[in-house]
Design a protein around this motif. Sequence first.
Motif, PDB file in Angstrom:
ATOM      1  N   MET B   1      41.638  41.194  46.011  1.00  9.50           N
ATOM      2  CA  MET B   1      40.222  40.889  46.265  1.00  9.50           C
ATOM      3  C   MET B   1      39.512  40.708  44.925  1.00  9.50           C
ATOM      4  SD  MET B   1      37.537  42.929  48.631  1.00  9.50           S
ATOM      5  CE  MET B   1      38.429  42.620  50.114  1.00  9.50           C
ATOM      6  N   GLY B   2      38.755  39.656  44.793  1.00  8.95           N
ATOM      7  CA  GLY B   2      38.086  39.401  43.527  1.00  8.95           C
ATOM      8  C   GLY B   2      36.858  40.271  43.347  1.00  8.95           C
ATOM      9  N   ARG B   3      36.288  40.250  42.149  1.00  5.81           N
ATOM     10  CA  ARG B   3      35.090  41.046  41.863  1.00  5.81           C
ATOM     11  C   ARG B   3      34.037  40.131  41.292  1.00  5.81           C
ATOM     12  NH1 ARG B   3      35.285  46.457  42.134  1.00  5.81           N
ATOM     13  NH2 ARG B   3      37.321  47.342  42.618  1.00  5.81           N
ATOM     14  N   SER B   4      32.795  40.460  41.640  1.00  2.45           N
ATOM     15  CA  SER B   4      31.693  39.679  41.100  1.00  2.45           C
ATOM     16  C   SER B   4      31.418  40.126  39.669  1.00  2.45           C
ATOM     17  CB  SER B   4      30.441  39.907  41.956  1.00  2.45           C
ATOM     18  OG  SER B   4      29.974  41.218  41.721  1.00  2.45           O
ATOM     19  N   SER B   5      30.410  39.478  39.034  1.00  4.15           N
ATOM     20  CA  SER B   5      30.093  39.835  37.649  1.00  4.15           C
ATOM     21  C   SER B   5      29.585  41.266  37.543  1.00  4.15           C
ATOM     22  CB  SER B   5      29.039  38.866  37.097  1.00  4.15           C
ATOM     23  OG  SER B   5      27.901  38.906  37.943  1.00  4.15           O
ATOM     24  N   LEU B   6      29.140  41.856  38.627  1.00  6.47           N
ATOM     25  CA  LEU B   6      28.673  43.243  38.600  1.00  6.47           C
ATOM     26  C   LEU B   6      29.811  44.210  38.886  1.00  6.47           C
ATOM     27  CD1 LEU B   6      25.319  42.791  40.553  1.00  6.47           C
ATOM     28  CD2 LEU B   6      25.631  43.068  38.083  1.00  6.47           C
ATOM     29  N   GLY B   7      31.017  43.690  39.090  1.00  6.95           N
ATOM     30  CA  GLY B   7      32.161  44.561  39.343  1.00  6.95           C
ATOM     31  C   GLY B   7      32.328  44.911  40.801  1.00  6.95           C
ATOM     32  N   VAL B   8      31.518  44.328  41.653  1.00  5.46           N
ATOM     33  CA  VAL B   8      31.604  44.616  43.078  1.00  5.46           C
ATOM     34  C   VAL B   8      32.648  43.690  43.695  1.00  5.46           C
ATOM     35  CG1 VAL B   8      30.319  44.679  45.250  1.00  5.46           C
ATOM     36  CG2 VAL B   8      29.176  45.232  43.092  1.00  5.46           C
ATOM     37  N   ALA B   9      33.451  44.236  44.650  1.00  3.82           N
ATOM     38  CA  ALA B   9      34.461  43.420  45.307  1.00  3.82           C
ATOM     39  C   ALA B   9      33.811  42.217  45.972  1.00  3.82           C
ATOM     40  CB  ALA B   9      35.188  44.257  46.349  1.00  3.82           C
ATOM     41  N   CYS B  10      34.401  41.059  45.787  1.00  4.34           N
ATOM     42  CA  CYS B  10      33.775  39.828  46.272  1.00  4.34           C
ATOM     43  C   CYS B  10      34.833  38.860  46.769  1.00  4.34           C
ATOM     44  CB  CYS B  10      32.946  39.213  45.154  1.00  4.34           C
ATOM     45  SG  CYS B  10      32.166  37.673  45.626  1.00  4.34           S
ATOM     46  N   PRO B  11      35.046  38.789  48.077  1.00  9.16           N
ATOM     47  CA  PRO B  11      36.095  37.917  48.604  1.00  9.16           C
ATOM     48  C   PRO B  11      35.856  36.447  48.252  1.00  9.16           C
ATOM     49  CG  PRO B  11      35.083  39.251  50.351  1.00  9.16           C
ATOM     50  CD  PRO B  11      34.318  39.505  49.132  1.00  9.16           C
ATOM     51  N   GLY B  12      34.596  36.066  48.157  1.00  7.94           N
ATOM     52  CA  GLY B  12      34.274  34.647  47.869  1.00  7.94           C
ATOM     53  C   GLY B  12      34.775  34.207  46.520  1.00  7.94           C
ATOM     54  N   ALA B  13      34.672  35.085  45.508  1.00  7.55           N
ATOM     55  CA  ALA B  13      35.092  34.724  44.153  1.00  7.55           C
ATOM     56  C   ALA B  13      36.585  34.430  44.116  1.00  7.55           C
ATOM     57  CB  ALA B  13      34.756  35.868  43.198  1.00  7.55           C
ATOM     58  N   ARG B  14      37.337  35.243  44.826  1.00  7.69           N
ATOM     59  CA  ARG B  14      38.787  35.063  44.818  1.00  7.69           C
ATOM     60  C   ARG B  14      39.162  33.747  45.494  1.00  7.69           C
ATOM     61  NH1 ARG B  14      43.405  39.373  46.739  1.00  7.69           N
ATOM     62  NH2 ARG B  14      45.157  38.008  46.305  1.00  7.69           N
ATOM     63  N   SER B  15      38.509  33.477  46.614  1.00  6.19           N
ATOM     64  CA  SER B  15      38.849  32.245  47.329  1.00  6.19           C
ATOM     65  C   SER B  15      38.467  31.014  46.509  1.00  6.19           C
ATOM     66  CB  SER B  15      38.154  32.221  48.690  1.00  6.19           C
ATOM     67  OG  SER B  15      36.762  32.149  48.503  1.00  6.19           O
ATOM     68  N   ARG B  16      37.331  31.127  45.762  1.00  2.00           N
ATOM     69  CA  ARG B  16      36.926  29.986  44.923  1.00  2.00           C
ATOM     70  C   ARG B  16      37.946  29.744  43.816  1.00  2.00           C
ATOM     71  NH1 ARG B  16      31.559  31.840  45.590  1.00  2.00           N
ATOM     72  NH2 ARG B  16      31.565  32.935  43.619  1.00  2.00           N
ATOM     73  N   LEU B  17      38.411  30.875  43.245  1.00  4.75           N
ATOM     74  CA  LEU B  17      39.401  30.758  42.172  1.00  4.75           C
ATOM     75  C   LEU B  17      40.688  30.139  42.694  1.00  4.75           C
ATOM     76  CD1 LEU B  17      40.080  31.445  39.219  1.00  4.75           C
ATOM     77  CD2 LEU B  17      40.975  33.619  40.026  1.00  4.75           C
ATOM     78  N   ALA B  18      41.092  30.606  43.886  1.00 11.87           N
ATOM     79  CA  ALA B  18      42.320  30.066  44.471  1.00 11.87           C
ATOM     80  C   ALA B  18      42.158  28.576  44.754  1.00 11.87           C
ATOM     81  CB  ALA B  18      42.649  30.822  45.755  1.00 11.87           C
ATOM     82  N   LEU B  19      40.973  28.229  45.239  1.00  9.88           N
ATOM     83  CA  LEU B  19      40.713  26.816  45.558  1.00  9.88           C
ATOM     84  C   LEU B  19      40.779  25.963  44.290  1.00  9.88           C
ATOM     85  CD1 LEU B  19      39.848  24.920  47.872  1.00  9.88           C
ATOM     86  CD2 LEU B  19      37.485  25.332  47.185  1.00  9.88           C
ATOM     87  N   LEU B  20      40.171  26.497  43.246  1.00 12.31           N
ATOM     88  CA  LEU B  20      40.156  25.768  41.978  1.00 12.31           C
ATOM     89  C   LEU B  20      41.576  25.590  41.440  1.00 12.31           C
ATOM     90  CD1 LEU B  20      38.311  24.505  39.847  1.00 12.31           C
ATOM     91  CD2 LEU B  20      38.292  26.702  38.687  1.00 12.31           C
ATOM     92  N   LEU B  21      42.357  26.695  41.502  1.00 12.67           N
ATOM     93  CA  LEU B  21      43.733  26.624  41.003  1.00 12.67           C
ATOM     94  C   LEU B  21      44.542  25.625  41.802  1.00 12.67           C
ATOM     95  CD1 LEU B  21      44.501  30.375  40.258  1.00 12.67           C
ATOM     96  CD2 LEU B  21      44.254  28.513  38.622  1.00 12.67           C
ATOM     97  N   ARG B  22      44.342  25.637  43.120  1.00 15.54           N
ATOM     98  CA  ARG B  22      45.075  24.687  43.959  1.00 15.54           C
ATOM     99  C   ARG B  22      44.690  23.259  43.609  1.00 15.54           C
ATOM    100  NH1 ARG B  22      43.525  27.235  49.049  1.00 15.54           N
ATOM    101  NH2 ARG B  22      44.508  29.252  48.871  1.00 15.54           N
ATOM    102  N   ALA B  23      43.399  23.060  43.386  1.00 15.05           N
ATOM    103  CA  ALA B  23      42.930  21.711  43.057  1.00 15.05           C
ATOM    104  C   ALA B  23      43.541  21.237  41.734  1.00 15.05           C
ATOM    105  CB  ALA B  23      41.406  21.707  42.963  1.00 15.05           C
ATOM    106  N   ILE B  24      43.579  22.154  40.739  1.00 17.90           N
ATOM    107  CA  ILE B  24      44.160  21.789  39.433  1.00 17.90           C
ATOM    108  C   ILE B  24      45.642  21.472  39.584  1.00 17.90           C
ATOM    109  CG2 ILE B  24      44.755  22.689  37.141  1.00 17.90           C
ATOM    110  CD1 ILE B  24      42.088  24.254  37.277  1.00 17.90           C
ATOM    111  N   LEU B  25      46.330  22.340  40.373  1.00 17.02           N
ATOM    112  CA  LEU B  25      47.762  22.131  40.589  1.00 17.02           C
ATOM    113  C   LEU B  25      48.010  20.782  41.258  1.00 17.02           C
ATOM    114  CD1 LEU B  25      50.600  23.395  40.418  1.00 17.02           C
ATOM    115  CD2 LEU B  25      50.235  24.275  42.723  1.00 17.02           C
ATOM    116  N   LEU B  26      47.200  20.506  42.262  1.00 18.40           N
ATOM    117  CA  LEU B  26      47.354  19.245  42.993  1.00 18.40           C
ATOM    118  C   LEU B  26      47.090  18.053  42.071  1.00 18.40           C
ATOM    119  CD1 LEU B  26      48.034  18.287  45.818  1.00 18.40           C
ATOM    120  CD2 LEU B  26      45.587  18.286  46.359  1.00 18.40           C
ATOM    121  N   ALA B  27      46.059  18.220  41.223  1.00 16.65           N
ATOM    122  CA  ALA B  27      45.723  17.127  40.302  1.00 16.65           C
ATOM    123  C   ALA B  27      46.873  16.869  39.335  1.00 16.65           C
ATOM    124  CB  ALA B  27      44.457  17.472  39.533  1.00 16.65           C
TER     125      ALA B  27
END
Lengths: 201, 211
Positions: B1-27
Amino acid sequence: MAAMVIFALATVAIALVAWPPGAEAHLVTTGLGPVYDGLLHFAVAPEDLIPVLALALLAGLRGPAHGRWALLVLPAAWLVGGWFGLAAHSGGGPVLPAISLIVLGVLVAADAPLPVVATMGLALALGLWRGYVNGTAMAVPGPGGVGLVGVAVGVFALVAIIASLVVSLKAAWTRIVVRVAGSWITAIGLLLLGWGLRSKS
Amino acid sequence: MGRSSLGVACPGARSRLALLLRAILLAILSWAATAEAHVEGGEAGGFLAGLAHPVSGLDHVLAMVAVGLWGAQLGVPALWVLPVTFPMVMALGGMAGLLGLPLPGVEIGVAASGVLLGLAVMSELRPPLGAAIALVAAFGVFHGHAHGTELPSGESALFYSIGFVAATGCLHGVGIAIGLIHARPWGRKVLRAAGAVVAIGGLFFLWRAVA
C-alpha cells in the motif's frame, strides 16, 4: 484527477510511439519530380557540395566581382557539362574530386590573391567537370536534363549564399575562420586522394 | 500500500505509480525500431567512423589538444596557423599511410609529440613561428601516418574523410578554447599545469611505445 491526467498522457505517449510508419521497402515512387530530384541530388552529394562550397568561399574572400562571376559561370558550365554527360556512361573515380578539393582548399587556406579571370577559369573547369559527372548519373531513366536544371539551381543558390556571406565578413578573425575551412577541405582532399590511389593500386 | 506525502497509507498513490510504470513499460516495448531493409548504411557508417577515429586514442587526443593550447598561448598568428597546419600535414601523412609508404618509429613519434608539445605548453616556449610550424607539421605526419594505416576498408572514403578532419579540427578547437584562459593571470598557471599533464601522458605513451 491526477490519475486521469497520467492515464491520458500515457495513452497519448503510447499512441505516438506505436504509430506505425509506412513500410517503404522497394519503393516505386520516391521522386519529387525531376527538378527537385536534381536539387536534392546536389544537396545530399558532398562530392558536389564541397568543391562548390570551396569555390564560393574563395570567390567570397576575393571580393564581390569574383562572387558575381562565379555565380554566373559555375551553374552555366554545370549545365553545359551535364548536357554532354547525359550521353556518356562513366563519371570517373575519386582521384579527380580529391585533386579539386586540394587545389580549391589550398587557395582558400592561403587566401590566394587570384585575378578575376582565374576565379572564372576555376568555376568553368569545376562546372564543366562536375556537371559532366552529374549528367552521367542523371541520364535516362534518371531525372535527365530537367534534373540538371535542379542541380544548377542548387549550385546557384549555394554560391549566392556563401559567397555573399563571405564578402560581407569584415572582422579579421571571421576571414581566418574561412581560411581554416579551406585547410579542412584540403585535408579532406588529401585523405580522399589516398583512398582513391589505394583503391587503384 | 502506498503512502501519501504525509506518510498516511494511500491506495491511490500506489495504483497511480503502478499505472505509470505499466505505461512506461508498454511505451518501451512498443518502441518500434526502423525497418532498414536494403539500406545503404556505408555513408553514415563512414562519417561516424571517421568522426570517432581521431578521438579513439588518448595519445592522439593529447597531442591535438596540446596544439590548440600552444597556439592559444603563442597568440595570433600561431593561434590559427598551427591548427591550420596540423590537419593538412596530418592528412598528408594519412595519405602516405593509406598508400602503404613506410615511416619508421610512428608510435614513438606520436608519443614524443605529446611529450614535446606538453613541455612547450608547460614552459611557455616561444620559438619563431616557422619553428613552431615545423615542429607541429613534423608531428602531424606521424599522427596522420598512424591513422592512415589503421583506416578501415569498406567505408565511404569521402564521408570518412569529412568526419575524420572535422573531429581533428574540433580537438584543436577544444585546445584553443581551453587555452583562452591564458589571458587571465590564474589561467596561465592552469595552462602550464595542463601542459605538464599532457607531457606526463606523452611520457606514458612513449614508455609503452619503446617497451
